[in-house]
Design a protein around this motif. Structure first.
Motif, PDB file in Angstrom:
ATOM      1  N   ALA A 211       0.830  -1.203   0.000  1.00 18.17           N
ATOM      2  CA  ALA A 211       0.000   0.000   0.000  1.00 18.17           C
ATOM      3  C   ALA A 211       0.867   1.257   0.000  1.00 18.17           C
ATOM      4  CB  ALA A 211      -0.921  -0.003   1.219  1.00 18.17           C
ATOM      5  N   ARG A 212       1.954   1.241   0.753  1.00 20.95           N
ATOM      6  CA  ARG A 212       2.857   2.397   0.809  1.00 20.95           C
ATOM      7  C   ARG A 212       3.485   2.668  -0.552  1.00 20.95           C
ATOM      8  NH1 ARG A 212       6.164   0.520   4.285  1.00 20.95           N
ATOM      9  NH2 ARG A 212       5.036   1.289   6.102  1.00 20.95           N
ATOM     10  N   GLU A 213       3.827   1.600  -1.272  1.00 23.38           N
ATOM     11  CA  GLU A 213       4.423   1.772  -2.593  1.00 23.38           C
ATOM     12  C   GLU A 213       3.426   2.424  -3.556  1.00 23.38           C
ATOM     13  OE1 GLU A 213       7.948   0.743  -5.097  1.00 23.38           O
ATOM     14  OE2 GLU A 213       7.483   1.338  -3.049  1.00 23.38           O
ATOM     15  N   LEU A 214       2.161   2.019  -3.477  1.00 20.47           N
ATOM     16  CA  LEU A 214       1.123   2.646  -4.306  1.00 20.47           C
ATOM     17  C   LEU A 214       0.966   4.112  -3.935  1.00 20.47           C
ATOM     18  CD1 LEU A 214      -1.231   2.737  -6.281  1.00 20.47           C
ATOM     19  CD2 LEU A 214      -2.672   1.690  -4.531  1.00 20.47           C
ATOM     20  N   GLN A 215       0.929   4.421  -2.658  1.00 21.86           N
ATOM     21  CA  GLN A 215       0.798   5.813  -2.219  1.00 21.86           C
ATOM     22  C   GLN A 215       1.971   6.654  -2.721  1.00 21.86           C
ATOM     23  OE1 GLN A 215       0.581   5.184   2.023  1.00 21.86           O
ATOM     24  NE2 GLN A 215      -1.648   5.326   2.050  1.00 21.86           N
ATOM     25  N   ARG A 216       3.136   6.064  -2.719  1.00 20.29           N
ATOM     26  CA  ARG A 216       4.330   6.803  -3.149  1.00 20.29           C
ATOM     27  C   ARG A 216       4.285   7.100  -4.651  1.00 20.29           C
ATOM     28  NH1 ARG A 216       9.136   6.036  -5.148  1.00 20.29           N
ATOM     29  NH2 ARG A 216       8.789   3.803  -5.425  1.00 20.29           N
ATOM     30  N   PHE A 217       3.907   6.120  -5.449  1.00 19.31           N
ATOM     31  CA  PHE A 217       3.774   6.366  -6.890  1.00 19.31           C
ATOM     32  C   PHE A 217       2.692   7.413  -7.148  1.00 19.31           C
ATOM     33  CE2 PHE A 217       6.078   2.360  -7.879  1.00 19.31           C
ATOM     34  CZ  PHE A 217       6.895   2.849  -8.894  1.00 19.31           C
ATOM     35  N   GLY A 218       1.626   7.366  -6.360  1.00 16.39           N
ATOM     36  CA  GLY A 218       0.564   8.362  -6.508  1.00 16.39           C
ATOM     37  C   GLY A 218       1.067   9.758  -6.256  1.00 16.39           C
ATOM     38  N   GLY A 219       2.005   9.898  -5.342  1.00 21.84           N
ATOM     39  CA  GLY A 219       2.584  11.204  -5.062  1.00 21.84           C
ATOM     40  C   GLY A 219       3.381  11.760  -6.224  1.00 21.84           C
ATOM     41  N   ASN A 220       3.749  10.897  -7.178  1.00 21.17           N
ATOM     42  CA  ASN A 220       4.489  11.341  -8.350  1.00 21.17           C
ATOM     43  C   ASN A 220       3.593  11.663  -9.540  1.00 21.17           C
ATOM     44  OD1 ASN A 220       6.928  11.056  -7.038  1.00 21.17           O
ATOM     45  ND2 ASN A 220       7.279   8.990  -7.785  1.00 21.17           N
ATOM     46  N   THR A 221       2.290  11.475  -9.392  1.00 19.90           N
ATOM     47  CA  THR A 221       1.379  11.795 -10.489  1.00 19.90           C
ATOM     48  C   THR A 221       0.525  13.007 -10.184  1.00 19.90           C
ATOM     49  OG1 THR A 221      -0.390  10.340  -9.672  1.00 19.90           O
ATOM     50  CG2 THR A 221       1.208   9.383 -11.194  1.00 19.90           C
ATOM     51  N   ILE A 222       0.193  13.247  -8.935  1.00 18.43           N
ATOM     52  CA  ILE A 222      -0.678  14.354  -8.590  1.00 18.43           C
ATOM     53  C   ILE A 222      -0.027  15.662  -9.001  1.00 18.43           C
ATOM     54  CG2 ILE A 222      -2.015  15.472  -6.782  1.00 18.43           C
ATOM     55  CD1 ILE A 222      -2.761  12.521  -7.310  1.00 18.43           C
ATOM     56  N   ALA A 223      -0.640  16.363  -9.954  1.00 25.92           N
ATOM     57  CA  ALA A 223      -0.121  17.642 -10.471  1.00 25.92           C
ATOM     58  C   ALA A 223       1.295  17.506 -11.022  1.00 25.92           C
ATOM     59  CB  ALA A 223      -0.178  18.712  -9.386  1.00 25.92           C
ATOM     60  N   ASN A 224       1.680  16.251 -11.367  1.00 23.77           N
ATOM     61  CA  ASN A 224       3.010  15.989 -11.928  1.00 23.77           C
ATOM     62  C   ASN A 224       4.135  16.470 -11.025  1.00 23.77           C
ATOM     63  OD1 ASN A 224       2.080  14.796 -14.330  1.00 23.77           O
ATOM     64  ND2 ASN A 224       1.654  16.800 -15.184  1.00 23.77           N
ATOM     65  N   LEU A 225       3.922  16.411  -9.741  1.00 23.10           N
ATOM     66  CA  LEU A 225       4.951  16.846  -8.794  1.00 23.10           C
ATOM     67  C   LEU A 225       5.568  15.638  -8.111  1.00 23.10           C
ATOM     68  CD1 LEU A 225       3.134  19.845  -7.053  1.00 23.10           C
ATOM     69  CD2 LEU A 225       4.891  19.963  -8.815  1.00 23.10           C
ATOM     70  N   CYS A 226       6.879  15.623  -8.014  1.00 19.07           N
ATOM     71  CA  CYS A 226       7.562  14.579  -7.262  1.00 19.07           C
ATOM     72  C   CYS A 226       7.633  15.038  -5.810  1.00 19.07           C
ATOM     73  CB  CYS A 226       8.965  14.330  -7.827  1.00 19.07           C
ATOM     74  SG  CYS A 226       8.957  13.651  -9.496  1.00 19.07           S
ATOM     75  N   ARG A 227       6.715  14.567  -5.027  1.00 15.28           N
ATOM     76  CA  ARG A 227       6.610  15.072  -3.660  1.00 15.28           C
ATOM     77  C   ARG A 227       7.591  14.414  -2.711  1.00 15.28           C
ATOM     78  NH1 ARG A 227       0.047  15.528  -2.661  1.00 15.28           N
ATOM     79  NH2 ARG A 227      -0.411  16.797  -4.473  1.00 15.28           N
TER      80      ARG A 227
END
Length: 239
Positions: free
Chosen positions: A61-77
């Motif tokens: 689940a953490r890995e999915l959340q992390r990849f999601g952070g790289n798609t939202i507004a195209n920002l690498c959070r």
């Protein structure tokens, strides 16, 4: 992982379902380990993959959340985001209409309905008949609108057909986006359920997705991952 009630159900998921999700997160279109993934080198992964994945559902689940952070507004959070935010971002990417006030499960149903519509739209008459047969939909001469209506009804009401559709969608999307069958599991459990995993029918159900711009490495992860999570939730709810 970030506390995320929408992913808590993963701890009750079947191992083969978690393996499909895990493979989408960790393998690229050539079947090679994704450069951006951070899961496969962990001790937990090495110990639990591929037969004890329930023990590391939180890491998945953490890995999915992390990849999601790289798609939202195209920002690498540099950190993850909650699943619902990833789901909404994927829906916007694929032009799936939803309301912010709707439940996560309802938004997932909108997404799966769109998957079905896009898939059926690109099928020939022969592929429509094959799909109806594979999903055991009792229509002798299926037309596109008939299959779409049957699948939409199943998604909204649940039942055995929904489980078949969920497995079917998972396999076809996985084959297109990770370039190999994600269902090569012990005993071919899902293979026995569906049967046809390639050929014209497989091309037909995935053809509708090539029109979307999935050039972003993160979207190539989050789109199939969210579809997989949605299918897993539906199957678990229909037990």
């Amino acid at each position: 992982m970030k506390e995320d009630r929408d992913l808590l159900f993963l701890q009750q998921a079947k191992n083969e379902e978690l393996k499909t999700l895990c493979d989408i997160l960790t393998y690229d279109t050539d079947g090679e380990i994704r450069m951006a993934e951070q899961l496969t080198n962990t001790d937990a992964y090495l110990y639990c993959y591929p037969y004890r994945l329930n023990m590391i559902w939180q890491e998945i689940a953490r890995e999915l959340q992390r990849f999601g952070g790289n798609t939202i507004a195209n920002l690498c959070r540099g950190e993850g985001v909650k699943y619902r935010e990833i789901l909404q971002d994927v829906c916007k990417k694929l032009k799936v209409y939803f309301h912010d006030y709707e439940s996560t499960e309802t938004i997932e149903k909108h997404l799966l309905e769109k998957v079905c519509m896009e898939s059926v739209e690109n099928m020939s008459e022969a592929e429509l008949r094959s799909m109806a047969q594979e999903l055991d939909i009792p229509i002798k001469n299926p037309r596109k609108y008939m299959l779409v209506a049957a699948m939409q009804m199943a998604i909204r009401r649940g039942g055995v057909l929904l489980s078949r559709i969920a497995v079917y969608i998972t396999n076809m999307i996985s084959r297109m986006l990770i370039g190999r069958s994600a269902l090569l599991i012990g005993g071919n459990v899902l293979n026995k359920t569906i049967g046809i995993l390639s050929g014209p029918l497989g091309w037909g159900i995935t053809a509708g997705w090539v029109v979307y711009d999935l050039s972003s490495p993160a979207y190539r992860v989050t789109v199939p991952s969210v579809i997989q999570v949605a299918c897993m939730r539906m199957q678990q709810a229909n037990g």
